[in-house]
Write a protein that holds these residues in place. Structure first.
Motif, PDB file in Angstrom:
ATOM      1  N   GLU A 253      41.542  42.318  30.110  1.00 57.85           N
ATOM      2  CA  GLU A 253      42.780  41.809  30.704  1.00 57.85           C
ATOM      3  C   GLU A 253      43.954  42.715  30.372  1.00 57.85           C
TER       4      GLU A 253
ATOM      5  N   ARG B 151      43.783  45.935  29.745  1.00 56.20           N
ATOM      6  CA  ARG B 151      43.626  47.171  30.525  1.00 56.20           C
ATOM      7  C   ARG B 151      44.087  46.970  31.957  1.00 56.20           C
ATOM      8  N   TRP B 152      43.699  45.856  32.559  1.00 53.74           N
ATOM      9  CA  TRP B 152      44.072  45.613  33.949  1.00 53.74           C
ATOM     10  C   TRP B 152      45.569  45.410  34.096  1.00 53.74           C
TER      11      TRP B 152
ATOM     12  N   LEU C  74      44.733  36.580  37.633  1.00 48.35           N
ATOM     13  CA  LEU C  74      43.647  37.417  37.137  1.00 48.35           C
ATOM     14  C   LEU C  74      42.488  36.538  36.718  1.00 48.35           C
TER      15      LEU C  74
ATOM     16  N   LEU D 178      39.160  37.485  35.185  1.00 47.39           N
ATOM     17  CA  LEU D 178      38.307  38.541  34.642  1.00 47.39           C
ATOM     18  C   LEU D 178      37.243  38.031  33.688  1.00 47.39           C
TER      19      LEU D 178
ATOM     20  N   ALA E 155      34.237  41.847  38.385  1.00 43.59           N
ATOM     21  CA  ALA E 155      35.294  42.687  37.811  1.00 43.59           C
ATOM     22  C   ALA E 155      34.726  44.009  37.309  1.00 43.59           C
TER      23      ALA E 155
ATOM     24  N   ARG F  94      39.744  54.699  36.757  1.00 38.88           N
ATOM     25  CA  ARG F  94      39.701  53.271  37.083  1.00 38.88           C
ATOM     26  C   ARG F  94      41.083  52.637  37.112  1.00 38.88           C
TER      27      ARG F  94
ATOM     28  N   ILE G 290      42.748  50.037  39.941  1.00 37.61           N
ATOM     29  CA  ILE G 290      43.340  48.749  39.579  1.00 37.61           C
ATOM     30  C   ILE G 290      44.789  48.689  40.043  1.00 37.61           C
TER      31      ILE G 290
END
Length: 227
Positions: free
Chosen positions: A26, A28-29, A76, A78, A84, A96, A100
């Motif tokens: 979470e 990272r996203w 979100l 995830l 995901a 990546r 995103i």
């Protein structure tokens, strides 16, 4: 509660039901989408709330956008969501975050359309036909096409050197599955290849225009082509 140090960084407005700390995924996203979130909140003044689901439900996509009581709800999902991981499986780890970020830009495009009072509305001169279900499908697909173009315009504006990578990944995700039937493709609300093909390179976007106008110009071209 969420780690206090992450609150000013990510500017989260999470649901009261979310009581655990953010997971590494979470974080990272959200970090990857931070520039989009900041743009939406600070430059566009869009009413964006962020909800991190404590557990994904069946068929949840990793990030989605809803609209309720005049506010955009960026959700979100995830945790426990195999999709995901799958959605980025073909992307090298180092790139990546770019994909995103493009997903966040796509969702913020939906928010902008809602905030403009234009959701499921077509510019004058572009007719809608068929039964009500067919019209709803067409409207939804058109919204997805617009959002995809915003994601590409954002990428060209912020990461032009990586445009080809992001565009190729988006085309891969939107391409009909090899085994899909024509009937299945016909009801796919995310069948946006007709719009993605209008922007094979970043040069397709007019950099002199604001971001949403850049996307809107190509979007209307797709509508004129019968989409």
């Amino acid at each position: 509660m969420i780690k206090r140090t992450l609150i000013p960084l990510l500017m989260l407005s999470c649901s009261s039901a979310f009581a655990a700390e953010l997971t590494s995924m979470e974080t990272r996203w959200l970090t990857a989408g931070l520039s989009v979130i900041n743009y939406a909140k600070q430059e566009l003044r869009l009413p964006v709330d962020i909800t991190v689901q404590p557990q994904a439900h069946a068929n949840d996509v990793p990030v989605a956008l809803g609209y309720h009581d005049g506010r955009c709800k960026l959700v979100l999902s995830l945790r426990g969501n195999a999709h995901a991981e799958d959605i980025l499986a073909s992307v090298p780890q180092a790139r990546r975050a770019l994909m995103i970020e493009a997903m966040f830009a796509h969702e913020i495009a939906h928010c902008w359309r809602y905030a403009q009072g234009a959701w499921h509305q077509t510019p004058s001169g572009f007719a809608q036909g068929g039964t009500q279900p067919a019209q709803t499908l067409q409207q939804t697909r058109r919204e997805e096409g617009f959002a995809d173009l915003v994601a590409l315009a954002w990428t060209q504006q912020r990461h032009p050197q990586h445009y080809a990578d992001v565009a190729a990944w988006m085309r891969q995700g939107r391409a009909p599955a090899a085994a899909a039937t024509n009937a299945a493709a016909a009801v796919d609300t995310h069948a946006t290849m007709a719009w993605l093909q209008l922007a094979p390179t970043g040069a397709a976007f007019n950099s002199r225009l604001p971001l949403f106008d850049q996307a809107g110009s190509l979007w209307r071209q797709g509508l004129a082509n019968g989409e």
